[in-house]
Design an enzyme around this catalytic site. Structure first.
Site, PDB file in Angstrom:
ATOM      1  N   GLY A  10      -7.941  13.808  -1.710  1.00 28.60           N
ATOM      2  CA  GLY A  10      -7.498  13.191  -1.835  1.00 28.60           C
ATOM      3  C   GLY A  10      -7.322  12.853  -0.417  1.00 28.60           C
ATOM      4  O   GLY A  10      -7.014  12.603   0.302  1.00 28.60           O
ATOM      5  N   VAL A  14      -2.877   8.265   2.194  1.00 29.54           N
ATOM      6  CA  VAL A  14      -2.032   9.283   2.962  1.00 29.54           C
ATOM      7  C   VAL A  14      -3.007   9.972   3.556  1.00 29.54           C
ATOM      8  O   VAL A  14      -2.353  10.402   4.720  1.00 29.54           O
ATOM      9  CB  VAL A  14      -1.249   9.420   1.574  1.00 29.54           C
ATOM     10  CG1 VAL A  14      -0.394  10.906   2.232  1.00 29.54           C
ATOM     11  CG2 VAL A  14      -0.298   8.566   1.728  1.00 29.54           C
ATOM     12  N   ASP A  35     -13.122  14.099  -2.407  1.00 30.20           N
ATOM     13  CA  ASP A  35     -12.231  13.109  -3.186  1.00 30.20           C
ATOM     14  C   ASP A  35     -13.553  12.709  -4.048  1.00 30.20           C
ATOM     15  O   ASP A  35     -14.718  13.424  -3.710  1.00 30.20           O
ATOM     16  CB  ASP A  35     -12.092  12.052  -1.471  1.00 30.20           C
ATOM     17  CG  ASP A  35     -11.197  10.841  -2.885  1.00 30.20           C
ATOM     18  OD1 ASP A  35     -10.136  10.415  -3.126  1.00 30.20           O
ATOM     19  OD2 ASP A  35     -11.357  11.043  -3.863  1.00 30.20           O
ATOM     20  N   GLU A 162       5.217  12.680   2.839  1.00 32.07           N
ATOM     21  CA  GLU A 162       4.588  11.672   3.743  1.00 32.07           C
ATOM     22  C   GLU A 162       6.047  10.499   3.873  1.00 32.07           C
ATOM     23  O   GLU A 162       6.322   9.722   2.780  1.00 32.07           O
ATOM     24  CB  GLU A 162       3.102  11.013   3.843  1.00 32.07           C
ATOM     25  CG  GLU A 162       3.064  10.824   4.791  1.00 32.07           C
ATOM     26  CD  GLU A 162       2.877  11.106   5.723  1.00 32.07           C
ATOM     27  OE1 GLU A 162       1.913  12.439   5.987  1.00 32.07           O
ATOM     28  OE2 GLU A 162       3.779  11.024   6.968  1.00 32.07           O
ATOM     29  N   GLU A 166       2.915   2.234   5.917  1.00 31.84           N
ATOM     30  CA  GLU A 166       1.295   1.297   6.368  1.00 31.84           C
ATOM     31  C   GLU A 166       1.538   0.249   7.217  1.00 31.84           C
ATOM     32  O   GLU A 166       2.311  -0.112   7.588  1.00 31.84           O
ATOM     33  CB  GLU A 166       0.874   0.510   4.947  1.00 31.84           C
ATOM     34  CG  GLU A 166       0.353   2.412   3.845  1.00 31.84           C
ATOM     35  CD  GLU A 166      -0.116   1.050   2.300  1.00 31.84           C
ATOM     36  OE1 GLU A 166      -0.601   0.587   2.412  1.00 31.84           O
ATOM     37  OE2 GLU A 166       0.458   2.244   2.041  1.00 31.84           O
ATOM     38  N   CYS A 277       5.293   2.492  -2.610  1.00 35.55           N
ATOM     39  CA  CYS A 277       6.375   3.488  -3.183  1.00 35.55           C
ATOM     40  C   CYS A 277       7.556   2.872  -3.765  1.00 35.55           C
ATOM     41  O   CYS A 277       7.795   4.207  -4.613  1.00 35.55           O
ATOM     42  CB  CYS A 277       6.319   4.480  -1.238  1.00 35.55           C
ATOM     43  SG  CYS A 277       4.702   5.623  -1.380  1.00 35.55           S
ATOM     44  N   LYS A 340       2.150  -6.161   2.891  1.00 40.77           N
ATOM     45  CA  LYS A 340       2.509  -6.956   4.437  1.00 40.77           C
ATOM     46  C   LYS A 340       2.298  -6.716   5.326  1.00 40.77           C
ATOM     47  O   LYS A 340       0.583  -6.602   4.956  1.00 40.77           O
ATOM     48  CB  LYS A 340       3.724  -4.911   4.257  1.00 40.77           C
ATOM     49  CG  LYS A 340       3.578  -4.104   5.107  1.00 40.77           C
ATOM     50  CD  LYS A 340       3.801  -3.081   5.529  1.00 40.77           C
ATOM     51  CE  LYS A 340       3.615  -1.713   6.099  1.00 40.77           C
ATOM     52  NZ  LYS A 340       4.630  -0.138   5.940  1.00 40.77           N
TER      53      LYS A 340
HETATM   54  C1  UDX Z   1       7.563   3.058   3.085  1.00 41.36           C
HETATM   55  C2  UDX Z   1       8.477   3.872   3.170  1.00 41.36           C
HETATM   56  O1  UDX Z   1       8.745   3.249   4.439  1.00 41.36           O
HETATM   57  C3  UDX Z   1       7.896   5.476   3.907  1.00 41.36           C
HETATM   58  O2  UDX Z   1       8.393   5.581   4.873  1.00 41.36           O
HETATM   59  C4  UDX Z   1       6.443   5.644   2.448  1.00 41.36           C
HETATM   60  O3  UDX Z   1       6.527   7.450   3.348  1.00 41.36           O
HETATM   61  C5  UDX Z   1       5.884   5.306   1.333  1.00 41.36           C
HETATM   62  O4  UDX Z   1       7.296   3.558   1.431  1.00 41.36           O
HETATM   63  P1  UDX Z   1       5.342   1.361   2.952  1.00 41.36           P
HETATM   64  O5  UDX Z   1       5.544   1.282   1.559  1.00 41.36           O
HETATM   65  O6  UDX Z   1       4.389   1.611   4.041  1.00 41.36           O
HETATM   66  O7  UDX Z   1       6.393   2.140   4.019  1.00 41.36           O
HETATM   67  O8  UDX Z   1       5.988  -0.251   3.870  1.00 41.36           O
HETATM   68  P2  UDX Z   1       7.165  -0.398   3.903  1.00 41.36           P
HETATM   69  O9  UDX Z   1       7.197  -1.328   6.219  1.00 41.36           O
HETATM   70  O10 UDX Z   1       8.649   0.378   4.199  1.00 41.36           O
HETATM   71  O11 UDX Z   1       7.765  -2.458   3.608  1.00 41.36           O
HETATM   72  C6  UDX Z   1       8.241  -2.007   2.797  1.00 41.36           C
HETATM   73  C7  UDX Z   1       8.213  -2.818   1.877  1.00 41.36           C
HETATM   74  O12 UDX Z   1       9.331  -3.777   2.114  1.00 41.36           O
HETATM   75  C8  UDX Z   1       7.390  -4.369   2.493  1.00 41.36           C
HETATM   76  O13 UDX Z   1       6.529  -5.276   1.016  1.00 41.36           O
HETATM   77  C9  UDX Z   1       7.882  -5.591   3.479  1.00 41.36           C
HETATM   78  O14 UDX Z   1       6.976  -7.205   3.661  1.00 41.36           O
HETATM   79  C10 UDX Z   1       8.677  -5.151   2.318  1.00 41.36           C
HETATM   80  N1  UDX Z   1      10.035  -5.144   3.349  1.00 41.36           N
HETATM   81  C11 UDX Z   1      10.253  -4.157   4.811  1.00 41.36           C
HETATM   82  C12 UDX Z   1      11.261  -6.290   3.127  1.00 41.36           C
HETATM   83  O15 UDX Z   1      10.759  -7.593   2.250  1.00 41.36           O
HETATM   84  N2  UDX Z   1      12.142  -6.444   4.224  1.00 41.36           N
HETATM   85  C13 UDX Z   1      12.354  -5.560   5.027  1.00 41.36           C
HETATM   86  O16 UDX Z   1      13.682  -5.459   6.168  1.00 41.36           O
HETATM   87  C14 UDX Z   1      11.555  -4.117   5.620  1.00 41.36           C
HETATM   88  P1  ADP Z   2      -2.302   7.711  -1.565  1.00 41.62           P
HETATM   89  O1  ADP Z   2      -1.484   6.484  -1.685  1.00 41.62           O
HETATM   90  O2  ADP Z   2      -1.362   8.835  -3.158  1.00 41.62           O
HETATM   91  O3  ADP Z   2      -2.710   8.217  -0.763  1.00 41.62           O
HETATM   92  P2  ADP Z   2      -4.829   6.293  -3.052  1.00 41.62           P
HETATM   93  O4  ADP Z   2      -4.467   6.067  -4.249  1.00 41.62           O
HETATM   94  O5  ADP Z   2      -5.101   5.882  -2.252  1.00 41.62           O
HETATM   95  O6  ADP Z   2      -3.101   7.418  -3.428  1.00 41.62           O
HETATM   96  O7  ADP Z   2      -5.273   8.466  -3.130  1.00 41.62           O
HETATM   97  C1  ADP Z   2      -5.735   8.858  -4.020  1.00 41.62           C
HETATM   98  C2  ADP Z   2      -7.461   9.843  -3.875  1.00 41.62           C
HETATM   99  O8  ADP Z   2      -6.977  10.589  -4.098  1.00 41.62           O
HETATM  100  C3  ADP Z   2      -8.140   8.800  -4.538  1.00 41.62           C
HETATM  101  O9  ADP Z   2      -9.146   8.248  -3.803  1.00 41.62           O
HETATM  102  C4  ADP Z   2      -8.479   9.994  -5.633  1.00 41.62           C
HETATM  103  O10 ADP Z   2      -9.930   9.474  -5.868  1.00 41.62           O
HETATM  104  C5  ADP Z   2      -8.198  10.444  -5.059  1.00 41.62           C
HETATM  105  N1  ADP Z   2      -8.528  12.227  -6.370  1.00 41.62           N
HETATM  106  C6  ADP Z   2      -7.120  11.707  -7.287  1.00 41.62           C
HETATM  107  N2  ADP Z   2      -7.703  13.130  -8.116  1.00 41.62           N
HETATM  108  C7  ADP Z   2      -8.237  13.571  -7.838  1.00 41.62           C
HETATM  109  C8  ADP Z   2      -9.408  15.100  -7.921  1.00 41.62           C
HETATM  110  N3  ADP Z   2      -8.512  16.032  -8.581  1.00 41.62           N
HETATM  111  N4  ADP Z   2      -9.780  15.409  -6.296  1.00 41.62           N
HETATM  112  C9  ADP Z   2     -10.395  14.913  -5.514  1.00 41.62           C
HETATM  113  N5  ADP Z   2      -9.649  13.856  -5.442  1.00 41.62           N
HETATM  114  C10 ADP Z   2      -9.025  12.782  -6.578  1.00 41.62           C
END
Ligand code: UDX
Ligand code: ADP
Length: 463
Positions: A10, A14, A35, A162, A166, A277, A340
């Site tokens: 993948g 992440v 991938d 993880e 982002e 997430c 974001k």
């Molecule tokens: C989140 C978690 O923070 C991270 O630890 C986990 O691994 C994945 O999910 P991410 O989705 O990248 O990370 O973004 P994050 O910075 O948490 O923001 C999530 C959303 O909440 C965004 O849309 C952001 O704009 C919003 N947000 C964040 C708010 O609206 N208010 C805040 O105070 C903080």
């Molecule tokens: P994340 O945010 O969890 O990293 P993504 O959708 O960005 O999720 O990435 C997941 C990746 O995993 C994609 O690029 C997808 O093509 C890949 N993937 C899914 N299934 C398989 C598989 N069986 N073998 C290899 N890669 C895979």
């Protein structure tokens, strides 16, 4: 156990950044990210390192340093599995769109396919690491598949969720608050945990490397995201009350955030949280609670989602009502589409939902986002709504400069907190707009006084 080869299945948001940093910090270990998506792998291998498929500040430098030295991107999944002593599973786990648990449970088909592929290829003992966010007890399912369909080799399964966010992925990976590693509490399990600890310990102080049992590790990831999302829904709930009472939500956030028990982070009221997430993990948590018959627990967490949906809908409703109850045929400029700032990721972005609502109201939307491509925006809309795809293309256009986005618009909606929006020539934007000129700031980033002085009707969240 000495680790010489790591494979990551993948190459997404992440897997890509995480492996790039591991490769940078462990030049003696060969790290291969595989991938099935050939375009994605081609982009990771693009000669121009600025064209890698994921935009993250600092990431291209890390990739430039390690790629071709000990970091490789490939579509040859089997070869990479065969060579590696340690395999990270970092495939996507979207919310199920069919069958039992539809709309709530995580779809584990990609995980299962990866596990089956590992089982069929592996000829030597391997440590398998769950990196994707997974429902509690997934490790058990992976182990079952591996042990029952493998070639008799030993697999140790670890959970290493993880926590990177982002936009700050590289910084989070280089300097994490903690790294969580869950493993079986057996001699073999502990050895596997130690092998992974040894990798992270190359650059992370040992007191930040937390080891737990597998289930605690899996559940901690869901819990962390649920708590973070809950804070946002909590402040967003207060934002609506602030609008009724003339309290100011940013002042309330500052006041409560200076209580050291509450803390100042994640208290920014907004048009709603997005990202791959938060919603997914909470839905997952709700589904797990329900499947154990814990209805009150499920209902408790569901409110976080209900509040978030409400916040997005309330934002679009406010635009329609303020624009004299109709936006039909009116141009509305969107600044921002990403969920974001500092990312090109749009998954679950509030902008998609607000656009969808406004298209239902027959508005003409023109979007400018510094990083998101138009194809992505259309794909997001098509995925969300089953309306005729041509309507999405007719009603939403994408431009690559903010001033033309706002030209002749009746209103501007700020959907992402990109810093550059603050530095625009707002007088010039005002001059080009229809009057009265409205700004709906879904991120509370603009200077209210300055905008009102220019002549805008300025609305933000919770004031
Ligand atoms: C989140 C978690 O923070 C991270 O630890 C986990 O691994 C994945 O999910 P991410 O989705 O990248 O990370 O973004 P994050 O910075 O948490 O923001 C999530 C959303 O909440 C965004 O849309 C952001 O704009 C919003 N947000 C964040 C708010 O609206 N208010 C805040 O105070 C903080
Ligand atoms: P994340 O945010 O969890 O990293 P993504 O959708 O960005 O999720 O990435 C997941 C990746 O995993 C994609 O690029 C997808 O093509 C890949 N993937 C899914 N299934 C398989 C598989 N069986 N073998 C290899 N890669 C895979």
């Amino acid at each position: 156990m000495k680790i010489k080869n790591i494979c990551c299945i993948g190459a997404g948001y992440v897997g890509g950044p995480t492996m790039a940093v591991i490769a940078q910090k462990c030049p003696d270990i060969k790290v291969t990210v595989v991938d099935i998506n050939t375009d994605r792998i081609a982009a990771w291998n693009d000669e121009n390192v600025e064209n890698i498929p994921i935009y993250e500040p600092g990431l291209s430098d890390v990739v430039a340093e390690a790629r071709g030295r000990n970091l490789f991107f490939s579509t040859n999944v089997e070869k990479a599995i065969d060579e590696a002593e340690m395999i990270f599973i970092s495939v996507n786990t979207p919310t199920k769109t069919y069958g039992i648990g539809k709309g709530m449970a995580a779809d584990l088909k990609y995980i299962e396919l990866s596990a089956r592929q590992i089982a069929s290829v592996a000829k030597s003992d391997k440590i398998i690491i769950e990196k994707s966010t997974l429902p509690v007890r997934t490790a058990e399912a992976i182990k079952n598949i591996l042990d029952n369909s493998g070639n008799g080799v030993n697999f140790q399964i670890l959970s290493n969720p993880e926590f990177l966010a982002e936009g700050t992925a590289v910084e989070n990976l280089l300097n994490p608050d903690r790294v969580l590693i869950g493993g079986e509490q057996t001699e073999e399990g502990e050895k596997a945990v130690q092998a992974l600890v040894n990798i992270y310990a190359r650059w992370i102080p040992e007191d930040r490397l937390l080891t737990t049992n597998v289930w605690s590790s899996e559940l901690s990831k869901l819990t962390a995201n649920a708590f973070l999302a809950q804070r946002i829904s909590s402040i967003n709930a207060m934002s609506e009350l602030c609008e009724m009472t003339e309290a100011d939500v940013d002042e309330v956030a500052r006041a409560i955030g200076s209580d050291s028990r509450i803390g100042p982070k994640f208290l920014k009221a907004s048009v709603g949280f997005g990202g791959s997430c938060f919603q997914k993990d909470i839905l997952n948590l709700i589904y797990i609670a329900q499947s154990y018959g814990l209805q009150e627990v499920a209902d408790y967490w569901e409110q976080v989602i209900i509040m978030n949906n409400h916040q997005r809908n309330r934002f679009s409703r406010n635009i329609v009502q303020t624009l004299f109850n109709t936006v039909s045929g009116k141009k509305i400029a969107f600044l921002g589409w990403a969920f974001k700032k500092e990312t090109n990721d749009t998954r679950e972005s509030a902008a998609i939902y607000v656009a969808d609502n406004l298209i239902d109201e027959q508005a003409d939307i023109v979007v400018y986002d510094p990083k998101v491509k138009s194809e992505q925006m259309y794909a997001d809309l098509d995925y969300l709504n089953s309306r005729d795809e041509n309507i999405n293309r007719e009603k939403l256009t994408v431009v690559n400069d903010p001033y033309s986005a706002c030209k002749d618009a009746h209103a501007i909606a700020i959907l992402t907190e990109w810093d550059e929006f603050k530095d625009y020539d707002w007088q010039r934007i005002y001059d080009g707009m229809m009057k009265p000129a409205f700004v709906f700031d879904g991120r509370n980033i603009l200077d209210k006084e300055k905008l009102e002085e220019i002549g805008f009707d300025y609305y933000c969240i919770g004031k």
